[in-house]
Enzyme design. Sequence first.
Site, PDB file in Angstrom:
ATOM      1  N   HIS A   1       0.795  -1.223   0.000  1.00  0.00           N
ATOM      2  CA  HIS A   1       0.000   0.000   0.000  1.00  0.00           C
ATOM      3  C   HIS A   1       0.830   1.277   0.000  1.00  0.00           C
ATOM      4  CE1 HIS A   1      -3.814   2.160   1.347  1.00  0.00           C
ATOM      5  NE2 HIS A   1      -4.154   1.441   0.312  1.00  0.00           N
TER       6      HIS A   1
ATOM      7  N   ASP B   1      17.022   9.503  -8.149  1.00  0.00           N
ATOM      8  CA  ASP B   1      18.494   9.595  -8.083  1.00  0.00           C
ATOM      9  C   ASP B   1      19.049   9.366  -6.680  1.00  0.00           C
ATOM     10  OD1 ASP B   1      18.708   9.981 -10.774  1.00  0.00           O
ATOM     11  OD2 ASP B   1      18.846  12.168 -10.659  1.00  0.00           O
TER      12      ASP B   1
ATOM     13  N   LYS C   1       3.116   4.455  -1.219  1.00  0.00           N
ATOM     14  CA  LYS C   1       3.020   5.375  -2.354  1.00  0.00           C
ATOM     15  C   LYS C   1       4.232   6.292  -2.273  1.00  0.00           C
ATOM     16  CE  LYS C   1      -1.799   5.159  -1.267  1.00  0.00           C
ATOM     17  NZ  LYS C   1      -1.781   3.914  -0.517  1.00  0.00           N
TER      18      LYS C   1
END
Length: 224
Positions: free
Chosen positions: A156, A163, A158
Amino acid sequence: MRQLRWPVAAAAAVSLALALEALPAALRWLWGGRRRRRRREVLFFPSQVTCTEALLQAPGAPAGAPAGCLCGLPHGESSLSRLLRALLAARASLEICLFAFSSPQLGRAVQLLHQRGVRVRIVTDCDYMALNGSQIGLLRKAGIPVRHDQDLGYMHHKFAIVDKKVLITGSLNWTTQAIQNNKENVLIMEDEEYVQLFLAEFERIWEEFNPTKYTFFPQKDRSH
Ligand code: ZN
């Protein structure tokens, strides 16, 4: 004597004027060199719907708004365009850890980075990735490595790491529905400490979801 003094005075005045004009820039340069502000940005959604074509042009295409873009959408900045910009800044690597990924614009941005030679890796949730409109299949087809969970708990997270330097995290799933309709937040921060913590979590999940560890197929099937 008099004839000489005027050109000298004029030259001195011009030099002084130039020096004064350059002074603020010089000070900014000195100040900025010592205390460069680390990037801290928060984006709130829903995002205004804007045209993102200029940002998403293929490599080699001329910069700027595409000539004759008649899409009718506003061409200014939006939360989505800022998120795209933060991602498209990647030059070496991009780790993505997302529950749901179906936004065509964000999908194109990730494909562009892959084409530019940025090492992209994606971790996602197995339940959502198979749904209609998911970008995951397209990204996989483009050659981007994707790993997913295989258990009942959702993957779940996000977040994304650009870089190994900039962390992008918040409540936003990369879906058009969320981008255009939901109240969501996304933090973009250049913070070594947080980046290292999230990177370690990404690597841990990446290994946990290693396909050699998948057990989708029951043992009895393997004996055939
Ligand atoms: Zn347009």
